[in-house]
Every structure is written in structure tokens, then in C-alpha cells.
Design an enzyme around this catalytic site. Structure first.
Site, PDB file in Angstrom:
ATOM      1  N   CYS A 233      59.151  71.148  -1.397  1.00 43.50           N
ATOM      2  CA  CYS A 233      58.331  69.984  -1.033  1.00 43.50           C
ATOM      3  C   CYS A 233      57.691  69.372  -2.271  1.00 43.50           C
ATOM      4  CB  CYS A 233      57.258  70.396  -0.023  1.00 43.50           C
ATOM      5  SG  CYS A 233      56.159  69.041   0.448  1.00 43.50           S
TER       6      CYS A 233
ATOM      7  N   GLY B  87      46.727  62.005  -4.198  1.00 45.17           N
ATOM      8  CA  GLY B  87      47.224  62.470  -2.905  1.00 45.17           C
ATOM      9  C   GLY B  87      46.082  63.083  -2.112  1.00 45.17           C
TER      10      GLY B  87
ATOM     11  N   CYS C 213      53.828  74.219   5.687  1.00 40.25           N
ATOM     12  CA  CYS C 213      53.147  73.045   6.232  1.00 40.25           C
ATOM     13  C   CYS C 213      53.680  72.615   7.591  1.00 40.25           C
ATOM     14  CB  CYS C 213      53.209  71.890   5.236  1.00 40.25           C
ATOM     15  SG  CYS C 213      54.852  71.505   4.636  1.00 40.25           S
TER      16      CYS C 213
END
EC number: 2.8.1.13
Length: 383
Positions: free
Chosen positions: A121, A30, A218
Site C-alpha cells: 500500500c 495525508g 487496513c
């Protein structure tokens, strides 16, 4: 071939046999556009893996806002992948994020609780949607992220350990992972300290070497939290009441306040109140009132324990008998010695050795035995 002397000083040289074994494994890393994921991809390359990157877009920013840095982050991630000579895939998980993370976040705030969307998340996006996409669509054997945690063991025996850098350890945010998810994940920077990560990035001349760490939630970025929340939840002003049952002011909305909060209450300079600061000690959701008390050591600020529900244990085995361990009730907190007492498979009672301040319903309680993260749950109530 890029070379980092810092890497060579801090990582053991792998044998040809280890390199050959790793060369058969495909890892999708990622890539966030930050330094931790950038260096993670390089470390994996050095360890012989077939490495490709994946940039996830999890939030659709409004056209009239410049808070979300997705475009700049994607450009940085692409520049790093180009420098490392690896492919960068792109995927949009904004719909999944809205449905599985953001709507829950709003529901919790509306109920007067203080959720942690970064934990959700990780649970719903990074180690579910991303993991499934990487395995099923990109043929990954593992995923990798720039989280500061470590893994011990494989597959069914995989354990989640704190990151080596105690200042950066992120196991608190990953407690919902199962041993299976941990076993399918690699955490390259979890084995080193942050300054070494930056030094490796400097050695390689990566664009992210001096990039500051992202802070805050975020999807809110650097903008004011209050302004952001107001766009989605209408504020409901109400009274500020003392523990002695006296109304001394008004609040803009319970959702803007957290337990233990001292600043921003707007109730200074009251007659006969003395000089001690006021603290939020409770929220009366039913009457939409904020309860406050004076003094950082007021008894109402402290809890002798908590009840936690929505439990996730890394080994997925419910705790059936009392367990002495430590707990964190918020990120970066010192470990609190405690005893877990199971109520049933879904609920536990946690008793602290010493009373603790600002234990906040909606936040996560995460448990440890030494270096091992056992799992955790959501704080349902204070005791």
C-alpha cells in the site's frame, strides 16, 4: 493561532529566513483521521509551510459490514482540518488499491505465502498514487505523512532513517521507497516520540488526541482475519503432518497458518506426544499439508539465512559485493546481524550471525546500516 507548549519544548524555533523559505512550499499532508497525521499537519504549519490535507479512501466497504471506519475517520480528519484552518481534499483510490494491492495479496495467500499488504500500500498508493496526485493535480512541492521515519538529505541524496521512537519506527514498511520519493516527502512526527505526539494533540484540543492507533491490515480492520479471507479464497482443508511423517490432524487451509504458529492448531492431547507445544515449521503447498514439530527450539523452526528477491534499494543501486549490516524479517523485530551476498541484481543470499526462528516466505527482509534503512526484498526461501 493554535499554541502547543509541548511543541515549543521539543522543536527548535526556525529563523525568519527558514520560515520565509518554507512559506513558498506547498505540502499536502495525508490525513487518516488519526493522531499522527493530525499532529503532522500542525507541525508543518508551525514550520511555515502552506499546508493542505488529503483524505484517501482506499477500500469500498460492503453495505452490510461495519468494520471499515472510513466515514468516522473522514469526519475526524475534517474536524482536525477545520480546527487547524486548512483545506481537506478527498480522493478515492479504491480501484488502484484493488488492482495493485489486494489482488496481489490474494495471489500470495493462494500460493501459501504470507504477504504484507501495508508495505505494498505504501509502495503503490501512498507514495505513488497519492504523491502523483498531490504533485500533478494539487501543485504540491512535498507530501507529508504521519509515519515514524526520518529523512536525511534532499533529492538525489535523500536517505530514509529509522524513526526517533524505536517502539514506533515504521521504516520496515517504507523500504520500497526510492531516494527520489523520500526526497519529496516530509515525516514530521518521525523526529519525536509517540507520547509527545499525543501531548501536542492534547494541547491543541484535537478530537484525535486520545484516539487509539489503528491495528491490523487496513481493509480487514478489527474483524476476524479467517472470516475475511474465506469471502475471497475458498479454503482447502488438508492434513497436518509431523516432521516424523505422521498425520496427526487436519487444517482448515494453509493460508490460515504462519510459520512459528503455536495456537489454533487443534492438535493437543495426543497419546505418547508429551506436553511440549506443537509449532508450524513448514507448509507443503504441493500436497496441501501443514508440517509441525514439537518444542519452541526444534531445529526445523530455525533458519541460518534466507534468499530474497524483488529487491528495492532506497538509493536504487544494486548491491554488487558482500555487505555486513543488520536485517529485520518482520516488524518490531530486534535487528539481526547478517551478511548480504549478491547472487545477481535481483536476488541476494543473506546469512545470519545466529540462526533465526520463523523466517517466513512472502514477508519482507529489510536491511539497515545503523540508522539508515538501505532497502529490502521479499523472502523467497529459507536457508
Amino acid at each position: 493561532m493554535l499554541i502547543s507548549n509541548t511543541y515549543n519544548q521539543h522543536f527548535p524555533q526556525l529563523t525568519q529566513e527558514q520560515l520565509a523559505r518554507n512559506a513558498t512550499k506547498k505540502v499536502i499532508c495525508g490525513m487518516s483521521g488519526g493522531v499522527d497525521s493530525s499532529v503532522s499537519a500542525f507541525i508543518l504549519q508551525q514550520q511555515g509551510y502552506q499546508v493542505e490535507g488529503l483524505f484517501m479512501k482506499n477500500w469500498e466497504e460492503d453495505d452490510d459490514t461495519d468494520y471499515c471506519t472510513a466515514a468516522a475517520d473522514l469526519a475526524d480528519a475534517q474536524a482536525v482540518c477545520d480546527k487547524l484552518g486548512i483545506k481537506l481534499h478527498k480522493i478515492n483510490f479504491a480501484a488502484e488499491y484493488w488492482d495493485n494491492v489486494f489482488e496481489h495479496f490474494l495471489t500470495e495467500y493462494k500460493a501459501g505465502r504470507t504477504p504484507n499488504p501495508d508495505i505494498l500500500c505504501n509502495k503503490e498508493i501512498k507514495f505513488k498514487a497519492f504523491l502523483e496526485y498531490a504533485a500533478e493535480d494539487l501543485g504540491a512541492d512535498y507530501i507529508a505523512t504521519g509515519h515514524y521515519v526520518r529523512r536525511a538529505g534532499d533529492n538525489e541524496n535523500a536517505k530514509l532513517l529509522r524513526g526517533l521512537d524505536a517502539n514506533k519506527d515504521q521504516s520496515y514498511f517504507l523500504y520500497t521507497l526510492s531516494h527520489k520519493q523520500v526526497g519529496q516527502s516530509l515525516f514530521p512526527v518521525g523526529e519525536i516520540e509517540k507520547p509527545i505526539v499525543r501531548a501536542i494533540a492534547e494541547d491543541l484540543g484535537l478530537i484525535t488526541a486520545k484516539k487509539k492507533d489503528s491495528t491490523g491490515i487496513c481493509f480487514i480492520g478489527e474483524r476476524k482475519f479467517k472470516d475475511f479471507l474465506a469471502r475471497y479464497l475458498p479454503a482447502q482443508p488438508g492434513n497436518i503432518r509431523t516432521v516424523d511423517d505422521e498425520i496427526i490432524g487436519r487444517h482448515d487451509g494453509l493460508m490460515y497458518h504462519t510459520l512459528g504458529q503455536r495456537k489454533g492448531l487443534g492438535i493437543g492431547g495426543l497419546k505418547n506426544a508429551g506436553d511440549e507445544a506443537w509449532y508450524v515449521v513448514d507448509k507443503d503447498v504441493e500436497n496441501n499439508e501443514l508440517i509441525v514439530a514439537q518444542g519452541h527450539d526444534h531445529p526445523r523452526l530455525f533458519s541460518k539465512g534466507l534468499i530474497a528477491s524483488q529487491l528495492h534499494w532506497v538509493d536504487r543501486e544494486p548491491i554488487r559485493e558482500s555487505l555486513r549490516c543488520t536485517v529485520k524479517t518482520r516488524y518490531r523485530q530486534q535487528d539481526i546481524p547478517c551478511v548480504i551476498e549478491p547472487i545477481d541484481d535481483e536476488t541476494i543470499r543473506v546469512i545470519f550471525d545466529e540462526p533465526q526462528s520463523a523466517v517466513t516466505p512472502g514477508q519482507s527482509a529489510v536491511f539497515y546500516l545503523g540508522e539508515v534503512c538501505l532497502g529490502g526484498g521479499i523472502i523467497a526461501e529459507r536457508i
